[in-house]
Design a protein around this motif. Structure first.
Motif, PDB file in Angstrom:
ATOM      1  N   SER A 128       0.974  -1.210   0.184  1.00 28.13           N
ATOM      2  CA  SER A 128      -0.007  -0.047  -0.110  1.00 28.13           C
ATOM      3  C   SER A 128       0.877   1.236  -0.075  1.00 28.13           C
ATOM      4  N   PHE A 129       2.006   1.308   0.739  1.00 29.69           N
ATOM      5  CA  PHE A 129       2.760   2.342   0.881  1.00 29.69           C
ATOM      6  C   PHE A 129       3.479   2.642  -0.478  1.00 29.69           C
ATOM      7  N   CYS A 130       3.856   1.599  -1.127  1.00 25.02           N
ATOM      8  CA  CYS A 130       4.599   1.943  -2.592  1.00 25.02           C
ATOM      9  C   CYS A 130       3.373   2.476  -3.490  1.00 25.02           C
ATOM     10  N   GLN A 131       2.249   1.809  -3.329  1.00 25.47           N
ATOM     11  CA  GLN A 131       1.384   2.429  -4.435  1.00 25.47           C
ATOM     12  C   GLN A 131       1.013   3.875  -4.094  1.00 25.47           C
ATOM     13  N   VAL A 132       0.784   4.183  -2.770  1.00 26.35           N
ATOM     14  CA  VAL A 132       0.488   5.448  -2.585  1.00 26.35           C
ATOM     15  C   VAL A 132       1.864   6.386  -2.928  1.00 26.35           C
ATOM     16  N   VAL A 133       3.236   6.161  -2.874  1.00 24.69           N
ATOM     17  CA  VAL A 133       3.883   7.062  -3.178  1.00 24.69           C
ATOM     18  C   VAL A 133       4.104   7.006  -4.905  1.00 24.69           C
ATOM     19  N   ILE A 134       3.793   6.084  -5.465  1.00 30.90           N
ATOM     20  CA  ILE A 134       3.694   6.172  -7.012  1.00 30.90           C
ATOM     21  C   ILE A 134       2.452   7.111  -7.149  1.00 30.90           C
ATOM     22  N   LEU A 135       1.473   7.040  -6.801  1.00 34.40           N
ATOM     23  CA  LEU A 135       0.266   7.767  -7.013  1.00 34.40           C
ATOM     24  C   LEU A 135       0.722   9.352  -6.699  1.00 34.40           C
ATOM     25  N   LEU A 136       1.399   9.701  -5.804  1.00 32.78           N
ATOM     26  CA  LEU A 136       1.860  10.889  -5.314  1.00 32.78           C
ATOM     27  C   LEU A 136       2.662  11.494  -6.404  1.00 32.78           C
ATOM     28  N   VAL A 137       3.663  10.902  -6.655  1.00 33.00           N
ATOM     29  CA  VAL A 137       4.484  11.236  -7.720  1.00 33.00           C
ATOM     30  C   VAL A 137       3.744  11.830  -9.128  1.00 33.00           C
ATOM     31  N   ILE A 138       2.685  10.845  -9.473  1.00 31.77           N
ATOM     32  CA  ILE A 138       2.106  11.152 -10.532  1.00 31.77           C
ATOM     33  C   ILE A 138       1.199  12.225 -10.578  1.00 31.77           C
ATOM     34  N   GLY A 139       0.527  12.366  -9.314  1.00 30.20           N
ATOM     35  CA  GLY A 139      -0.271  13.660  -8.960  1.00 30.20           C
ATOM     36  C   GLY A 139       0.450  14.691  -9.168  1.00 30.20           C
ATOM     37  N   VAL A 140       1.740  14.811  -8.398  1.00 30.74           N
ATOM     38  CA  VAL A 140       2.528  15.940  -8.425  1.00 30.74           C
ATOM     39  C   VAL A 140       2.934  16.257  -9.891  1.00 30.74           C
ATOM     40  N   VAL A 141       3.636  15.575 -10.557  1.00 26.67           N
ATOM     41  CA  VAL A 141       4.089  15.693 -11.887  1.00 26.67           C
ATOM     42  C   VAL A 141       2.889  15.951 -13.097  1.00 26.67           C
ATOM     43  N   LEU A 142       1.782  14.989 -12.964  1.00 32.00           N
ATOM     44  CA  LEU A 142       0.922  15.139 -14.018  1.00 32.00           C
ATOM     45  C   LEU A 142      -0.200  16.379 -13.739  1.00 32.00           C
ATOM     46  N   PHE A 143      -0.564  16.246 -12.552  1.00 35.08           N
ATOM     47  CA  PHE A 143      -1.891  16.957 -12.153  1.00 35.08           C
ATOM     48  C   PHE A 143      -1.821  18.225 -11.218  1.00 35.08           C
ATOM     49  N   GLY A 144      -0.523  18.734 -10.882  1.00 35.40           N
ATOM     50  CA  GLY A 144      -0.397  19.753 -10.204  1.00 35.40           C
ATOM     51  C   GLY A 144      -0.519  19.515  -8.810  1.00 35.40           C
ATOM     52  N   LEU A 145      -0.583  18.406  -8.319  1.00 31.86           N
ATOM     53  CA  LEU A 145      -0.921  18.203  -6.818  1.00 31.86           C
ATOM     54  C   LEU A 145       0.007  18.769  -5.931  1.00 31.86           C
ATOM     55  N   LYS A 146      -0.332  19.494  -4.944  1.00 34.69           N
ATOM     56  CA  LYS A 146       0.564  20.269  -4.166  1.00 34.69           C
ATOM     57  C   LYS A 146       0.847  19.524  -2.861  1.00 34.69           C
ATOM     58  N   LEU A 147       1.978  19.125  -2.697  1.00 36.67           N
ATOM     59  CA  LEU A 147       2.163  18.312  -1.301  1.00 36.67           C
ATOM     60  C   LEU A 147       1.971  19.182  -0.005  1.00 36.67           C
ATOM     61  N   PRO A 148       1.493  18.895   1.026  1.00 34.04           N
ATOM     62  CA  PRO A 148       1.535  19.709   2.233  1.00 34.04           C
ATOM     63  C   PRO A 148       3.035  20.086   3.015  1.00 34.04           C
ATOM     64  N   SER A 149       2.988  21.252   3.433  1.00 35.98           N
ATOM     65  CA  SER A 149       4.187  21.616   4.001  1.00 35.98           C
ATOM     66  C   SER A 149       4.294  21.670   5.310  1.00 35.98           C
ATOM     67  N   LEU A 234      -5.815  18.575  -0.477  1.00 38.09           N
ATOM     68  CA  LEU A 234      -6.851  19.303  -0.766  1.00 38.09           C
ATOM     69  C   LEU A 234      -6.740  20.650  -0.028  1.00 38.09           C
ATOM     70  N   GLY A 235      -6.275  20.329   1.185  1.00 35.45           N
ATOM     71  CA  GLY A 235      -6.298  21.882   2.218  1.00 35.45           C
ATOM     72  C   GLY A 235      -7.626  22.110   2.543  1.00 35.45           C
ATOM     73  N   ASP A 236      -7.540  23.437   3.291  1.00 32.40           N
ATOM     74  CA  ASP A 236      -8.935  23.900   3.603  1.00 32.40           C
ATOM     75  C   ASP A 236      -9.887  24.315   2.617  1.00 32.40           C
ATOM     76  N   VAL A 237      -9.373  24.558   1.412  1.00 33.14           N
ATOM     77  CA  VAL A 237     -10.265  25.082   0.039  1.00 33.14           C
ATOM     78  C   VAL A 237     -11.076  23.899  -0.041  1.00 33.14           C
ATOM     79  N   GLY A 238     -10.492  22.738  -0.181  1.00 34.13           N
ATOM     80  CA  GLY A 238     -11.077  21.402  -0.466  1.00 34.13           C
ATOM     81  C   GLY A 238     -12.260  21.010   0.320  1.00 34.13           C
ATOM     82  N   ALA A 239     -12.332  21.710   1.424  1.00 33.97           N
ATOM     83  CA  ALA A 239     -13.295  21.241   2.568  1.00 33.97           C
ATOM     84  C   ALA A 239     -14.878  21.638   2.112  1.00 33.97           C
ATOM     85  N   THR A 240     -14.647  22.871   1.157  1.00 28.98           N
ATOM     86  CA  THR A 240     -16.069  23.402   0.707  1.00 28.98           C
ATOM     87  C   THR A 240     -16.760  22.234  -0.440  1.00 28.98           C
ATOM     88  N   LEU A 241     -16.076  21.414  -0.544  1.00 30.16           N
ATOM     89  CA  LEU A 241     -16.465  20.209  -1.573  1.00 30.16           C
ATOM     90  C   LEU A 241     -17.033  19.122  -0.947  1.00 30.16           C
TER      91      LEU A 241
END
Length: 279
Positions: A128-149, A234-241
Motif C-alpha cells: 500500500s505504501f508503494c502504491q501511495v508513493v507512486i500515485l503521489l508522484v504522478i499527482g504532483v508531476v501530471l496533475f499539479g498536486l501540491k504536497l503539504p508543507s 486538498l487543504g482547507d479550500v477542498g473542505a467546501t467540496l
C-alpha cells in the motif's frame, strides 16, 4: 590404564525468537513471494496508475472558486483505495492459503499463529505504501498536486494511513472465511471492493451521489479514508467540496478506529484455519 572420555557439552540454547521477530521474517518471505509473481506485481502497481491517468485526463476541469481540479480529487481518492487494498489482497490470499493447505501446514509448525498475520499485515502495509508513493508522484508531476508543507498535516496522513491499513487488513482477514474455495475468492471479495470504490468518493465525488448511497458508504471505512486524505492533499479550500463543508477529522478517526476494533472482533469470531471440506 583407565582413560577418561570428556564429552563436549552442548551450548545452552537461547530463548526462542519472539512472535514479532518471526512475524518480521514472515513478512520478508511474503514480500519475496509477492515480487516473484511478476504478473501480480505489474497488475497491482499499474492498475491504479492507469485509472488515475485515464480519469485524471478525462475529468481535468477546474473546480470553480477553489483553485483545484477534478484530477486532484482522483489522486486523493485513489490513495484511499490503495490504502484499502489489504481488504482484497488479504481476503483473497488467505482464502487461497486455506484452500491449498498452507494454513493447515502452519498449524503443524512451531510458528506462532500471530506471526503469520503479522507477516501478512506488514506485506500489505509495504504494498500500500508503494502504491501511495507512486500515485503521489504522478499527482504532483501530471496533475499539479501540491504536497503539504506542515508537519501536522503529514501526521494526519500517517494516522489515516495506519488506521486505514489496519482496519482494511483486519476486515480482509475476516472476510477470507466467506469464499467456499480459493477459486471463488476473487469473485466473492473483489466485487464488494469495486462497489465501495464507486460509492465512497474514489471515482465519483460524494456530493454527486444520492443520499441513500452516501449513508451506505458511511458505514464502511473507505469513505472516511478518502475524506481524510482529501484533508491532507486538498487543504482547507477542498473542505467546501464536502457534504458538511468540513473534513470531520474527529469522526474520521472515530470510524476508522471502530473498524480496527470491530475488524479484530470479526477475525476472532469468524476466522477458520481449515477449509470447509476439512471439517
Amino acid at each position: 590404564m583407565s582413560q577418561t572420555v570428556t564429552r563436549a557439552s552442548a551450548p545452552p540454547l537461547g530463548p526462542p525468537p519472539s512472535a514479532i521477530r518471526l512475524g518480521l521474517s514472515r513478512a520478508a518471505l511474503e514480500i519475496r513471494l509477492f515480487f516473484r509473481e511478476k504478473d501480480a506485481v505489474i497488475f497491482t502497481f499499474s492498475f491504479p496508475i492507469v485509472l488515475l491517468v485515464i480519469f485524471g485526463s478525462i475529468f481535468a476541469d477546474d473546480l470553480e472558486g477553489t483553485g483545484l481540479n477534478v484530477s486532484q480529487l482522483y489522486v486523493a481518492g485513489l490513495i484511499g483505495s490503495a490504502t484499502m487494498t489489504g481488504f482484497q489482497n488479504l481476503g483473497i490470499g488467505i482464502a487461497m492459503d486455506r484452500d491449498d493447505g498452507t494454513l493447515k501446514r502452519i498449524l503443524g509448525t512451531p510458528l506462532p499463529r500471530s506471526s503469520y498475520f503479522i507477516g501478512k499485515a506488514l506485506n500489505t502495509l509495504f504494498i500500500s505504501f508503494c502504491q501511495v508513493v507512486i500515485l503521489l508522484v504522478i499527482g504532483v508531476v501530471l496533475f499539479g498536486l501540491k504536497l503539504p508543507s506542515e508537519i501536522s498535516t503529514w501526521l494526519t496522513f500517517v494516522w489515516v494511513f495506519v488506521l486505514g491499513v489496519l482496519g482494511a487488513s483486519l476486515l480482509g482477514i475476516a472476510v477470507s472465511s466467506l469464499p467456499r474455495s480459493g477459486k471463488s475468492a476473487s469473485a466473492v471479495i473483489a466485487m464488494p471492493f469495486v462497489v465501495l470504490q464507486f460509492i465512497s468518493g474514489v471515482f465519483i465525488p460524494v456530493t454527486q451521489l444520492p443520499s441513500w448511497l452516501v449513508n451506505i458508504s458511511s458505514v464502511f471505512p473507505l469513505k472516511w479514508m478518502c475524506q481524510g486524505f482529501r484533508s491532507v492533499f486538498l487543504g482547507d479550500v477542498g473542505a467546501t467540496l464536502e457534504l458538511t463543508k468540513s473534513y470531520e477529522l474527529g469522526r474520521v478517526a472515530l470510524v476508522l478506529g471502530a473498524w480496527v476494533v470491530g475488524g479484530m472482533l470479526l477475525c476472532l469470531t469468524t476466522f477458520r484455519w481449515k477449509s470447509r471440506r476439512d471439517g
